[in-house]
Scaffold this active site. Structure first.
Site, PDB file in Angstrom:
ATOM      1  N   HIS A  43      14.563  -0.116   2.327  1.00  0.00           N
ATOM      2  CA  HIS A  43      14.384  -1.574   2.310  1.00  0.00           C
ATOM      3  C   HIS A  43      13.371  -1.928   1.242  1.00  0.00           C
ATOM      4  O   HIS A  43      12.618  -1.053   0.790  1.00  0.00           O
ATOM      5  CB  HIS A  43      13.844  -2.036   3.671  1.00  0.00           C
ATOM      6  CG  HIS A  43      12.474  -1.482   3.918  1.00  0.00           C
ATOM      7  ND1 HIS A  43      12.279  -0.238   4.481  1.00  0.00           N
ATOM      8  CD2 HIS A  43      11.238  -1.957   3.614  1.00  0.00           C
ATOM      9  CE1 HIS A  43      10.977   0.016   4.527  1.00  0.00           C
ATOM     10  NE2 HIS A  43      10.321  -1.010   4.003  1.00  0.00           N
ATOM     11  N   HIS A 125       9.318  -2.712  -4.544  1.00  0.00           N
ATOM     12  CA  HIS A 125       9.767  -1.319  -4.625  1.00  0.00           C
ATOM     13  C   HIS A 125      10.498  -0.936  -3.356  1.00  0.00           C
ATOM     14  O   HIS A 125      10.319  -1.575  -2.304  1.00  0.00           O
ATOM     15  CB  HIS A 125       8.563  -0.394  -4.817  1.00  0.00           C
ATOM     16  CG  HIS A 125       7.668  -0.367  -3.614  1.00  0.00           C
ATOM     17  ND1 HIS A 125       6.733  -1.357  -3.373  1.00  0.00           N
ATOM     18  CD2 HIS A 125       7.594   0.483  -2.553  1.00  0.00           C
ATOM     19  CE1 HIS A 125       6.115  -1.092  -2.231  1.00  0.00           C
ATOM     20  NE2 HIS A 125       6.627   0.020  -1.704  1.00  0.00           N
TER      21      HIS A 125
HETATM   22  O1  3AM Z   1       8.240   0.692   3.027  1.00  0.00           O
HETATM   23  P1  3AM Z   1       7.216   0.214   2.040  1.00  0.00           P
HETATM   24  O2  3AM Z   1       6.661   1.312   1.197  1.00  0.00           O
HETATM   25  O3  3AM Z   1       7.643  -0.962   1.256  1.00  0.00           O
HETATM   26  O4  3AM Z   1       3.709   0.946   3.449  1.00  0.00           O
HETATM   27  C1  3AM Z   1       4.305   0.175   4.492  1.00  0.00           C
HETATM   28  C2  3AM Z   1       5.777  -0.075   4.259  1.00  0.00           C
HETATM   29  O5  3AM Z   1       5.990  -0.339   2.891  1.00  0.00           O
HETATM   30  C3  3AM Z   1       3.775  -1.223   4.426  1.00  0.00           C
HETATM   31  O6  3AM Z   1       4.727  -1.978   5.140  1.00  0.00           O
HETATM   32  C4  3AM Z   1       6.023  -1.389   4.983  1.00  0.00           C
HETATM   33  C5  3AM Z   1       6.706  -1.239   6.311  1.00  0.00           C
HETATM   34  O7  3AM Z   1       5.973  -0.408   7.148  1.00  0.00           O
HETATM   35  N1  3AM Z   1       2.439  -1.358   5.020  1.00  0.00           N
HETATM   36  C6  3AM Z   1       1.923  -0.660   6.037  1.00  0.00           C
HETATM   37  N2  3AM Z   1       0.670  -1.097   6.301  1.00  0.00           N
HETATM   38  C7  3AM Z   1       0.410  -2.085   5.408  1.00  0.00           C
HETATM   39  C8  3AM Z   1      -0.703  -2.947   5.175  1.00  0.00           C
HETATM   40  N3  3AM Z   1      -1.809  -2.897   5.914  1.00  0.00           N
HETATM   41  C9  3AM Z   1       1.538  -2.247   4.587  1.00  0.00           C
HETATM   42  N4  3AM Z   1       1.602  -3.147   3.602  1.00  0.00           N
HETATM   43  C10 3AM Z   1       0.516  -3.927   3.418  1.00  0.00           C
HETATM   44  N5  3AM Z   1      -0.596  -3.858   4.179  1.00  0.00           N
END
Ligand code: 3AM
Length: 176
Positions: A43, A125
């Site tokens: 996603h 990304h």
């Molecule tokens: O799947 P991606 O890499 O886009 O890294 C986590 C993941 O990103 C991000 O939210 C998505 C779904 O879990 N994530 C986790 N903690 C986070 C935070 N504190 C966060 N993004 C921003 N702030």
């Protein structure tokens, strides 16, 4: 017991492109690169909300439903490795304004509703590997996947049997 759920807004990846991404990953990275993200979990995150109560998630959904903007396209033509977060990703070299606008609106709504937002810029990304080794050889992208986005989705992130799973809760259509 708390009814809080770990939530985020994201764009879903169409099945055919999801499959091409998985094939590209299998061709270019050894299995010990890191923890692969499951095909079904690919996603593009728009806004991370954190642990959210039922009342707050209802309010966030009501605000999401009021968003009026046309769809946009996403072109995946880049790949990268972020050693600090240990993530390997594919994404757009240049994001369309519509994608940036939607993410910024959702982040602003989240911040106003009490979901703290990191001050980092939004770098669109799709994560392919987590906990990636530091010494990975990143292949040249050599792909160009493009699709038209006409909706966005609220996901719940669940930790079950030692694995993180994402469950789509609700989607909204993009239209003027
Ligand atoms: O799947 P991606 O890499 O886009 O890294 C986590 C993941 O990103 C991000 O939210 C998505 C779904 O879990 N994530 C986790 N903690 C986070 C935070 N504190 C966060 N993004 C921003 N702030």
């Amino acid at each position: 017991m708390s009814d809080d759920r770990r939530l985020f807004f994201a764009v879903e990846v169409p099945d055919a492109i999801r499959q091409e991404i998985i094939d590209w990953r299998a061709r270019h990275f050894p299995d010990d690169t890191g923890r692969p993200v499951a095909a079904a979990s690919l996603h593009l995150t728009l806004a991370f909300l954190g642990e959210v109560s039922a009342a707050k998630s209802q309010a966030l959904c009501a605000q999401a439903a009021r968003i009026r903007q046309p769809g946009f396209s996403i072109t995946l033509d880049d790949a990268g490795h972020w050693p600090r977060s240990r993530v390997v990703w594919v994404g757009p070299r240049r994001a369309e304004r519509g994608l940036l606008q939607l993410a910024s609106l959702l982040r602003a709504q989240a911040a106003r509703s009490g979901c703290p937002q990191r001050s980092l810029p939004f770098l669109p990304h799709i994560t392919l590997w987590r906990q990636a080794r530091h010494d990975i050889a990143l292949p040249a992208p050599g792909f160009l996947w493009r699709w038209q986005v006409d909706s966005f989705t609220l996901f719940e992130s669940q930790f079950q049997s030692g694995r993180v799973r994402y469950r789509a809760l609700e989607s909204w259509t993009l239209s003027q």
